[in-house]
Design a protein around this motif. Structure first.
Motif, PDB file in Angstrom:
ATOM      1  N   LEU A   1      -4.719  26.268  -8.153  1.00 18.90           N
ATOM      2  CA  LEU A   1      -3.231  26.576  -8.628  1.00 18.90           C
ATOM      3  C   LEU A   1      -2.727  25.690  -9.653  1.00 18.90           C
ATOM      4  O   LEU A   1      -2.114  25.645 -10.719  1.00 18.90           O
ATOM      5  N   SER A   2      -3.333  24.406  -9.399  1.00 18.34           N
ATOM      6  CA  SER A   2      -2.882  22.946 -10.047  1.00 18.34           C
ATOM      7  C   SER A   2      -3.174  23.329 -11.711  1.00 18.34           C
ATOM      8  O   SER A   2      -2.886  22.841 -12.583  1.00 18.34           O
ATOM      9  N   LYS A   3      -4.427  23.724 -11.670  1.00 12.70           N
ATOM     10  CA  LYS A   3      -5.286  23.885 -13.141  1.00 12.70           C
ATOM     11  C   LYS A   3      -4.429  24.784 -13.966  1.00 12.70           C
ATOM     12  O   LYS A   3      -4.577  24.871 -14.970  1.00 12.70           O
ATOM     13  N   LYS A   4      -3.960  26.064 -13.002  1.00 10.08           N
ATOM     14  CA  LYS A   4      -3.457  27.296 -13.689  1.00 10.08           C
ATOM     15  C   LYS A   4      -1.847  27.196 -14.257  1.00 10.08           C
ATOM     16  O   LYS A   4      -1.364  27.864 -14.880  1.00 10.08           O
ATOM     17  N   LEU A   5      -1.155  26.094 -13.477  1.00 15.62           N
ATOM     18  CA  LEU A   5       0.206  25.861 -13.573  1.00 15.62           C
ATOM     19  C   LEU A   5       0.804  25.781 -14.859  1.00 15.62           C
ATOM     20  O   LEU A   5       1.598  26.507 -15.248  1.00 15.62           O
ATOM     21  N   PRO A   6       0.345  25.101 -15.688  1.00 11.86           N
ATOM     22  CA  PRO A   6       0.610  24.859 -17.194  1.00 11.86           C
ATOM     23  C   PRO A   6       0.647  26.076 -17.831  1.00 11.86           C
ATOM     24  O   PRO A   6       1.771  26.235 -18.537  1.00 11.86           O
ATOM     25  N   THR A   7      -0.204  26.989 -17.962  1.00 12.84           N
ATOM     26  CA  THR A   7      -0.408  28.288 -18.320  1.00 12.84           C
ATOM     27  C   THR A   7       0.590  29.216 -17.916  1.00 12.84           C
ATOM     28  O   THR A   7       1.341  30.134 -18.410  1.00 12.84           O
ATOM     29  N   LEU A   8       0.644  29.170 -16.574  1.00 11.10           N
ATOM     30  CA  LEU A   8       1.980  29.951 -15.723  1.00 11.10           C
ATOM     31  C   LEU A   8       3.285  29.727 -16.140  1.00 11.10           C
ATOM     32  O   LEU A   8       4.064  30.483 -16.498  1.00 11.10           O
ATOM     33  N   ILE A   9       3.546  28.428 -16.310  1.00  8.84           N
ATOM     34  CA  ILE A   9       4.881  28.015 -16.691  1.00  8.84           C
ATOM     35  C   ILE A   9       5.021  28.495 -18.185  1.00  8.84           C
ATOM     36  O   ILE A   9       6.368  28.789 -18.577  1.00  8.84           O
ATOM     37  N   ASP A  10       4.243  28.221 -18.974  1.00  6.26           N
ATOM     38  CA  ASP A  10       4.506  28.620 -20.415  1.00  6.26           C
ATOM     39  C   ASP A  10       4.826  30.075 -20.563  1.00  6.26           C
ATOM     40  O   ASP A  10       5.179  30.508 -21.578  1.00  6.26           O
ATOM     41  N   ALA A  11       4.020  30.936 -19.566  1.00  3.05           N
ATOM     42  CA  ALA A  11       4.394  32.263 -19.531  1.00  3.05           C
ATOM     43  C   ALA A  11       5.711  32.672 -18.888  1.00  3.05           C
ATOM     44  O   ALA A  11       6.066  33.962 -19.041  1.00  3.05           O
ATOM     45  N   GLY A  12       6.468  31.694 -18.378  1.00  5.50           N
ATOM     46  CA  GLY A  12       7.829  31.989 -17.743  1.00  5.50           C
ATOM     47  C   GLY A  12       7.844  31.744 -16.206  1.00  5.50           C
ATOM     48  O   GLY A  12       9.005  31.971 -15.908  1.00  5.50           O
ATOM     49  N   LEU A  13       6.936  31.237 -15.552  1.00  6.19           N
ATOM     50  CA  LEU A  13       7.013  30.716 -14.279  1.00  6.19           C
ATOM     51  C   LEU A  13       8.160  29.923 -14.015  1.00  6.19           C
ATOM     52  O   LEU A  13       8.163  28.790 -14.599  1.00  6.19           O
ATOM     53  N   THR A  14       8.863  30.123 -12.962  1.00  9.30           N
ATOM     54  CA  THR A  14       9.889  29.171 -12.716  1.00  9.30           C
ATOM     55  C   THR A  14       9.948  28.740 -11.244  1.00  9.30           C
ATOM     56  O   THR A  14      10.517  27.494 -10.988  1.00  9.30           O
ATOM     57  N   HIS A  15       9.451  29.532 -10.262  1.00  7.13           N
ATOM     58  CA  HIS A  15       9.370  29.253  -8.858  1.00  7.13           C
ATOM     59  C   HIS A  15       8.126  29.414  -8.378  1.00  7.13           C
ATOM     60  O   HIS A  15       7.342  30.352  -8.916  1.00  7.13           O
ATOM     61  N   VAL A  16       7.702  28.471  -7.238  1.00 11.45           N
ATOM     62  CA  VAL A  16       6.420  28.826  -6.681  1.00 11.45           C
ATOM     63  C   VAL A  16       6.624  28.832  -5.240  1.00 11.45           C
ATOM     64  O   VAL A  16       7.363  28.079  -4.528  1.00 11.45           O
ATOM     65  N   ASN A  17       6.036  29.695  -4.362  1.00 14.50           N
ATOM     66  CA  ASN A  17       5.951  29.581  -2.940  1.00 14.50           C
ATOM     67  C   ASN A  17       4.736  29.503  -2.677  1.00 14.50           C
ATOM     68  O   ASN A  17       3.503  29.888  -3.148  1.00 14.50           O
ATOM     69  N   ILE A  18       4.189  28.180  -1.871  1.00 16.35           N
ATOM     70  CA  ILE A  18       3.023  27.913  -1.403  1.00 16.35           C
ATOM     71  C   ILE A  18       3.008  27.856   0.200  1.00 16.35           C
ATOM     72  O   ILE A  18       3.579  27.027   0.974  1.00 16.35           O
ATOM     73  N   SER A  19       1.997  28.332   0.641  1.00 21.08           N
ATOM     74  CA  SER A  19       1.564  28.498   2.178  1.00 21.08           C
ATOM     75  C   SER A  19       1.083  27.317   2.602  1.00 21.08           C
ATOM     76  O   SER A  19      -0.187  26.980   2.280  1.00 21.08           O
ATOM     77  N   LEU A  20       1.331  26.905   3.474  1.00 22.34           N
ATOM     78  CA  LEU A  20       0.819  25.609   4.269  1.00 22.34           C
ATOM     79  C   LEU A  20       1.314  25.688   5.633  1.00 22.34           C
ATOM     80  O   LEU A  20       2.418  25.197   5.956  1.00 22.34           O
ATOM     81  N   ASP A  21       0.239  25.378   6.634  1.00 25.57           N
ATOM     82  CA  ASP A  21       0.627  25.584   7.958  1.00 25.57           C
ATOM     83  C   ASP A  21       0.520  24.440   8.931  1.00 25.57           C
ATOM     84  O   ASP A  21       0.788  24.355   9.928  1.00 25.57           O
ATOM     85  N   THR A  22      -0.374  23.461   8.190  1.00 25.49           N
ATOM     86  CA  THR A  22      -0.406  22.238   8.777  1.00 25.49           C
ATOM     87  C   THR A  22      -0.808  21.044   7.662  1.00 25.49           C
ATOM     88  O   THR A  22      -1.027  21.361   6.696  1.00 25.49           O
ATOM     89  N   LEU A  23      -0.430  19.988   8.328  1.00 26.41           N
ATOM     90  CA  LEU A  23      -0.539  18.821   7.280  1.00 26.41           C
ATOM     91  C   LEU A  23      -1.819  18.105   7.700  1.00 26.41           C
ATOM     92  O   LEU A  23      -2.036  16.961   7.231  1.00 26.41           O
ATOM     93  N   LYS A  24      -2.445  18.694   8.786  1.00 22.37           N
ATOM     94  CA  LYS A  24      -3.902  17.788   9.122  1.00 22.37           C
ATOM     95  C   LYS A  24      -5.041  18.499   8.490  1.00 22.37           C
ATOM     96  O   LYS A  24      -5.303  19.738   8.484  1.00 22.37           O
ATOM     97  N   ALA A  25      -5.689  17.693   8.018  1.00 21.44           N
ATOM     98  CA  ALA A  25      -7.009  18.380   7.063  1.00 21.44           C
ATOM     99  C   ALA A  25      -7.874  19.316   7.711  1.00 21.44           C
ATOM    100  O   ALA A  25      -8.393  20.260   7.438  1.00 21.44           O
ATOM    101  N   ASP A  26      -8.144  18.592   9.026  1.00 25.05           N
ATOM    102  CA  ASP A  26      -9.147  19.038   9.721  1.00 25.05           C
ATOM    103  C   ASP A  26      -8.961  20.529  10.372  1.00 25.05           C
ATOM    104  O   ASP A  26      -9.332  21.529  10.311  1.00 25.05           O
ATOM    105  N   LYS A  27      -7.611  20.516  10.630  1.00 22.38           N
ATOM    106  CA  LYS A  27      -6.731  21.646  11.225  1.00 22.38           C
ATOM    107  C   LYS A  27      -6.708  22.790  10.111  1.00 22.38           C
ATOM    108  O   LYS A  27      -6.978  24.027  10.393  1.00 22.38           O
TER     109      LYS A  27
END
Length: 254
Positions: free
Chosen positions: A1-27
């Protein structure tokens, strides 16, 4: 996503929802079967930087101790489905993300869908989520919008929150009476309730060479008229699970 964001924002993207169920890398690796936790965090940071900077021409940055202005709120949402003995011990750490990034963190009650193994023993309710947060962290209730699907809270201003904390309480404290949401799936099916199995194919209707705008309006109105009063007509979370007649969430989309 980080690589594609500039192009998406140029195309009109204004909001993003990101799923993340843990802050522990192993989990994270265990849950997703992919060692990509660092990539997700980088995407969150990039989205915060690019989406907020893209609105800087029309917004003044918040002063210390203030919440972000309405036009910045919600530009980046982190969605976390909470499950007992999985990630219910991480709620405070998720809340603290709102002091580090201009994000809205939304805790979502686990909902029954086909093939997701829902059971009541691992369900964490809205009230159960509040217990380790409200008094220990001093969460304060804020006003919801008239058709909001999220119950919003925030940290005290002394913590300099940049975002909000929300709870989507579809199972224990549903909001069906004010819900104005419908969903259009990737294969053209109109779902008037996330928990109902009924679908109306707008794709098939649009493929008819003689279809008119008025006929499409009538079709959509017909679909809406069949919407149940709550929870797709199943009455409760257990009723939805027992029916087991809906698509998996991965085939419904957001």
């Amino acid at each position: 996503l980080s690589k594609k964001l500039p192009t998406l924002i140029d195309a009109g993207l204004t909001h993003v929802n990101i799923s993340l169920d843990t802050l522990k890398a192993d989990k994270f690796t265990e849950l997703t079967r992919r060692p990509a936790f660092s990539k997700v965090m980088k995407s969150i940071e990039t989205a915060c930087d690019l989406l907020n900077s893209s609105s800087s021409s029309s917004s003044s940055p918040p002063r210390s101790g203030e919440s972000p202005p309405p036009q910045l709120q919600g530009r980046v949402k982190i969605n976390c489905v909470v499950m007992k003995d999985c990630n219910d011990d991480e709620l405070q750490e998720f809340v603290k993300l709102t002091t580090k990034y201009p994000v809205d963190v939304r805790f979502i009650e686990w909902m029954p869908f086909s093939e997701n193994g829902w059971n009541s023993n691992r369900f964490v309710s809205y009230q159960d989520m509040l217990t380790p947060l409200v008094e220990p962290l001093g969460l304060e209730r804020v006003e919801d919008g008239p058709n909001d699907t999220t119950k919003w809270w925030t940290l005290p201003t002394t913590d300099n929150p940049q975002g909000r904390i929300g709870f989507i309480t579809s199972m224990s404290n549903h909001f069906c009476d004010t819900c104005n949401r419908v969903r259009l799936t990737a294969d053209g099916q109109l779902k008037v309730c996330l928990f109902g199995s009924a679908e109306v194919s707008l794709r098939d209707a649009l493929r008819r060479p003689d279809v008119t705008d008025v006929q499409m309006e009538h079709l959509i109105h017909y679909a809406l008229s069949k919407k149940h009063a709550k929870l797709g007509g199943h009455g409760s979370a257990q009723g939805i699970a027992n029916a087991n007649d809906n698509r998996p969430m991965t085939l419904i989309g957001g």
